[in-house]
Design a protein around this motif. Structure first.
Motif, PDB file in Angstrom:
ATOM      1  N   UNK A 137     -17.127  95.941  59.693  1.00 58.66           N
ATOM      2  CA  UNK A 137     -16.415  97.015  59.036  1.00 58.66           C
ATOM      3  C   UNK A 137     -16.943  97.219  57.621  1.00 58.66           C
ATOM      4  N   UNK A 138     -16.948  98.476  57.200  1.00 55.68           N
ATOM      5  CA  UNK A 138     -17.479  98.812  55.887  1.00 55.68           C
ATOM      6  C   UNK A 138     -16.768  98.053  54.777  1.00 55.68           C
ATOM      7  N   UNK A 139     -15.461  97.897  54.886  1.00 47.35           N
ATOM      8  CA  UNK A 139     -14.711  97.229  53.820  1.00 47.35           C
ATOM      9  C   UNK A 139     -15.172  95.794  53.643  1.00 47.35           C
ATOM     10  N   UNK A 140     -15.396  95.106  54.741  1.00 46.46           N
ATOM     11  CA  UNK A 140     -15.866  93.726  54.658  1.00 46.46           C
ATOM     12  C   UNK A 140     -17.291  93.647  54.110  1.00 46.46           C
ATOM     13  N   UNK A 141     -18.125  94.595  54.504  1.00 41.17           N
ATOM     14  CA  UNK A 141     -19.494  94.620  53.980  1.00 41.17           C
ATOM     15  C   UNK A 141     -19.488  94.836  52.473  1.00 41.17           C
ATOM     16  N   UNK A 142     -18.650  95.737  52.022  1.00 43.24           N
ATOM     17  CA  UNK A 142     -18.565  96.002  50.583  1.00 43.24           C
ATOM     18  C   UNK A 142     -18.013  94.787  49.842  1.00 43.24           C
ATOM     19  N   UNK A 143     -17.046  94.124  50.448  1.00 44.71           N
ATOM     20  CA  UNK A 143     -16.482  92.926  49.815  1.00 44.71           C
ATOM     21  C   UNK A 143     -17.544  91.835  49.694  1.00 44.71           C
ATOM     22  N   UNK A 144     -18.324  91.676  50.743  1.00 42.76           N
ATOM     23  CA  UNK A 144     -19.406  90.693  50.704  1.00 42.76           C
ATOM     24  C   UNK A 144     -20.431  91.073  49.636  1.00 42.76           C
ATOM     25  N   UNK A 145     -20.783  92.344  49.578  1.00 43.39           N
ATOM     26  CA  UNK A 145     -21.743  92.800  48.583  1.00 43.39           C
ATOM     27  C   UNK A 145     -21.271  92.554  47.170  1.00 43.39           C
ATOM     28  N   UNK A 146     -19.981  92.789  46.927  1.00 42.89           N
ATOM     29  CA  UNK A 146     -19.436  92.543  45.594  1.00 42.89           C
ATOM     30  C   UNK A 146     -19.524  91.066  45.233  1.00 42.89           C
TER      31      UNK A 146
END
Length: 302
Positions: free
Chosen positions: A69-78
């Motif tokens: 999911x995009x939200x998890x990918x963004x959280x990982x990226x942060x």
């Protein structure tokens, strides 16, 4: 995640002649990111430039154990960017660090940022696997399209001793080769290193040709080759009089000659032609990226 493995890259302060922008480091959060981050942070500190860390959540490696999911990918990226910023500031307190997480593909984002960057640093997976620092052929595509010099640093780069020498390939003397030599000399001047200017030569083909003069032994370069090399270095010796220079003429194909010359160097500098097709990188550049035992700077030229 960014690991804690120790790396100690040689910080090269190679200035572009129209300086500006940041030192941009592409991060994916794997082990490839650590040496690239260390090298980039050292570059920024030495050159007093801001450090810009970039992560594409659209191009995260497939082996990262997170949901898609995009939200998890963004959280990982942060998290990747936060840890990287913390490491950079710990290594070089006082440098300016900015971070950016993008939704565009990594290649497109990095190529776009290269237009304003002073220098870009990418990690690579090591010998025989240059084709990836984020996904697949990302690094190769960035190297072939970037508008600024790009340094690739291998995952296994360690603190092993490297003599303070920068090797630069001089295959295109004259205007086209100036930016490549300028990059190498400026780096050497900033870090009290010497320059080893290397030109490879191959004897002309003689099949079917009736010689009109006594044949040479084939061990000496053709008449004029040494002068081409010496003449190409004249303006840079004048501009950087404190830089020691070794001129090396060697018989053989370009890639093997450069690989032999840089076996103990801290950096290999090569040029690439702009707008090359269908291959983004020439065969010699591709070969040294695969096999060089030191970081490689690929400098775009005319």
């Amino acid at each position: 995640m960014l690991g804690t493995r120790e790396f100690a890259p040689v910080a090269l302060s190679a200035r572009r002649y129209v300086m500006g922008g940041s030192v941009v480091v592409g991060l994916d959060g794997t082990g490839n990111s650590v040496p690239a981050l260390r090298w980039g942070a050292a570059e920024a500190a030495a050159r007093r430039l801001p450090l810009h860390l970039l992560h594409s959540w659209m191009s995260q490696p497939l082996n990262i154990p997170i949901a898609q999911e995009a939200a998890n990918k963004k959280r990982y990226g942060a998290e990747v960017l936060g840890k990287a910023e913390e490491m950079a500031l710990e290594l070089h307190p006082g440098i300016s660090v900015t971070t950016e997480q993008v939704s565009e593909q990594a290649v497109d984002a990095l190529v776009d940022r290269s237009g304003q960057a002073a220098l870009m640093v990418l990690g690579s997976r090591g010998h025989g696997a240059i084709a990836g620092f984020l996904l697949g052929s990302v690094s190769l595509h960035v190297l072939g399209r970037a508008k600024c010099p790009v340094i690739t640093v291998r995952e296994e780069e360690t603190a092993a001793y490297r003599r303070p020498e920068i090797v630069v390939g001089v295959q295109d003397p004259g205007t086209q080769g100036e930016v490549v030599l300028g990059f190498a000399f400026a780096a050497a001047d900033a870090h009290h290193a010497r320059v080893r200017a290397v030109r490879a030569w191959e004897p002309p083909a003689t099949v079917g040709v009736v010689p009109t003069a006594p044949a040479s032994s084939g061990r000496e370069p053709p008449v004029g080759e040494e002068k081409l090399l010496a003449d190409a270095l004249v303006p840079w010796r004048a501009k950087f009089p404190d830089v020691d220079v070794i001129e090396q003429m060697e018989r053989g194909r370009v890639a093997p000659v450069l690989l032999g010359a840089c076996s103990q160097a801290c950096l290999l500098v090569v040029g690439r032609r702009m707008h090359r097709s269908p291959m983004l990188l020439g065969p010699a550049v591709f070969a040294v990226l695969h096999h060089a035992g030191c970081p490689v700077a690929v400098v775009p030229r005319g």
